[in-house]
Scaffold this active site. Structure first.
Site, PDB file in Angstrom:
ATOM      1  N   ASP A 151      -3.185 -19.888 -37.315  1.00 29.33           N
ATOM      2  CA  ASP A 151      -3.128 -18.445 -37.577  1.00 29.33           C
ATOM      3  C   ASP A 151      -2.479 -18.180 -38.942  1.00 29.33           C
ATOM      4  OD1 ASP A 151      -4.160 -18.053 -34.974  1.00 29.33           O
ATOM      5  OD2 ASP A 151      -2.149 -18.354 -34.172  1.00 29.33           O
ATOM      6  N   HIS A 180      -1.111 -16.991 -29.605  1.00 29.49           N
ATOM      7  CA  HIS A 180      -2.289 -17.583 -30.234  1.00 29.49           C
ATOM      8  C   HIS A 180      -3.568 -17.184 -29.490  1.00 29.49           C
ATOM      9  CE1 HIS A 180      -4.847 -20.259 -32.483  1.00 29.49           C
ATOM     10  NE2 HIS A 180      -5.231 -20.861 -31.366  1.00 29.49           N
TER      11      HIS A 180
HETATM   12  C1  LMR Z   1      -8.847 -21.176 -32.795  1.00 28.51           C
HETATM   13  O1  LMR Z   1      -7.946 -20.388 -33.046  1.00 28.51           O
HETATM   14  O2  LMR Z   1      -9.864 -21.252 -33.494  1.00 28.51           O
HETATM   15  C2  LMR Z   1      -8.688 -22.119 -31.622  1.00 28.51           C
HETATM   16  O3  LMR Z   1      -7.628 -21.690 -30.822  1.00 28.51           O
HETATM   17  C3  LMR Z   1      -9.918 -22.349 -30.827  1.00 28.51           C
HETATM   18  C4  LMR Z   1     -10.443 -21.129 -30.106  1.00 28.51           C
HETATM   19  O4  LMR Z   1     -10.826 -21.258 -28.929  1.00 28.51           O
HETATM   20  O5  LMR Z   1     -10.538 -20.067 -30.707  1.00 28.51           O
END
Ligand code: LMR
Length: 325
Positions: A151, A180
């Site tokens: 991120d 997240h």
């Molecule tokens: C991301 O941020 O790309 C990963 O956590 C994978 C997802 O499933 O998005």
């Protein structure tokens, strides 16, 4: 002697991550664990001219235990990934028990290792890991991290993309707090260094892109999975930060942690009303030294923060219910 164990190493994040670890020359020993393929991946990696000895372990003959024995750092990428139309929470049913079982083994085999959880949904898998360690009497919050570095990487990258020609993502430092997934990811552009000057409309688009960057990849891969190489890059960046801090270099990185167990984190958790949360962490020789305060944020970020907290509380409650059942 530094040993890293990569759990889920035959997966599409685990394999590029194992390559980054092997080429870095930071390790003496790399152990790969997965249900398939890892002995071959290890042989392949061992032809690279760096000092680390790579060994692949399958589940039979206590492979997980062998992979974890003596590990200083453990990175968990095991589990399934998203397909189009799925949210990270849809992975919970499958990945929750995988994480619980891996951490039960970590508690028994390498309770002092720094553990980095990449497996989604991180908002819930980290509390599961913490509960599994607690049950085994081996929970040390300063050594358990949910990896949210992707991120942070996206926040600088997408700001640079919006600014356009000549701007380099590496020039921007943008703190990202929260969790997240989707609305729980909160990039703090009001604290960007150097300041990012974009119209309100463009900035709103950039924030949305950081929050839903994972979906952009899932859609683009058309059923072939989610982020792999950029996640491996981000995971490796976090591993490097941990090792630098262990070697006495001061490092701060965002990570999703159990705040009440980290110095200065209790106050932040009480103010937010949530125990698991990503903030900037000062890393040291023994893991998380200190949680850094969120600082001054804009009115818009304050609104986004309350949405993030509400969703995170649900994600955490799901994990705790699973672990108490
Ligand atoms: C991301 O941020 O790309 C990963 O956590 C994978 C997802 O499933 O998005």
């Amino acid at each position: 002697m530094v040993k890293i164990a990569l759990i889920g190493a035959a997966g599409q994040i685990g394999t590029p991550l194992s390559l980054l670890c092997k080429t870095s020359d930071l390790f003496d020993e790399i152990s790969l664990y997965d249900l398939v393929h890892v002995p071959g991946i290890a042989t392949d990696l061992n032809h690279i001219d760096t000092r680390a000895k790579v060994t692949g372990y399958l589940a039979e003959d206590s492979g997980l235990q062998k992979a974890l024995t003596g590990a200083d750092v453990v990175v968990i990428t095991a589990g399934i990934a998203r397909k189009p139309g799925m949210t990270r929470d849809d992975l919970f049913q499958t990945n929750a028990s995988i994480i619980r079982d891996i951490f039960t083994e970590i508690a028994a085999t390498c309770p002092s290792a720094m553990c980095c959880v990449v497996t989604n949904p991180v908002n819930s898998t980290l509390p599961i890991a913490a509960e599994a360690l607690k049950k085994a009497g081996a929970f040390e919050p300063t050594r358990l991290f949910g990896v949210t570095t992707l991120d942070v990487v996206r926040a600088s990258t997408f700001a640079a993309h919006a600014i356009g020609i000549g701007s380099n993502p590496k020039d921007f430092k943008v703190p990202v707090i929260g969790g997240h997934s989707g609305a729980t990811i909160l990039p703090l552009y009001s604290q960007a260094q150097p300041p990012v000057s974009l119209s309100d409309e463009v900035l709103a688009g950039v924030i949305n892109r950081v929050q839903f960057g994972g979906d952009e990849i899932v859609k683009s891969k058309q059923g072939a999975g989610s982020a792999t190489t950029c996640m491996a890059y981000a995971g490796f960046r976090f591993i490097q930060a941990i090792l630098k801090a262990q070697n006495g270099e001061p490092v701060t990185e965002e990570a999703y942690v159990y705040l009440p167990g980290i110095s200065d984190g209790k106050k932040i958790a009480a103010e937010l009303g949530v125990d698991y949360f990503a903030v900037k962490i000062e890393l040291g020789k023994t893991g998380a030294n200190k949680a850094l305060p969120i600082g001054k944020i804009s009115d818009n970020e304050t609104k986004l923060l309350s949405v993030a907290i509400e969703e995170l509380q649900k994600n955490i409650a799901t994990a705790l219910t699973f672990m108490s059942s």
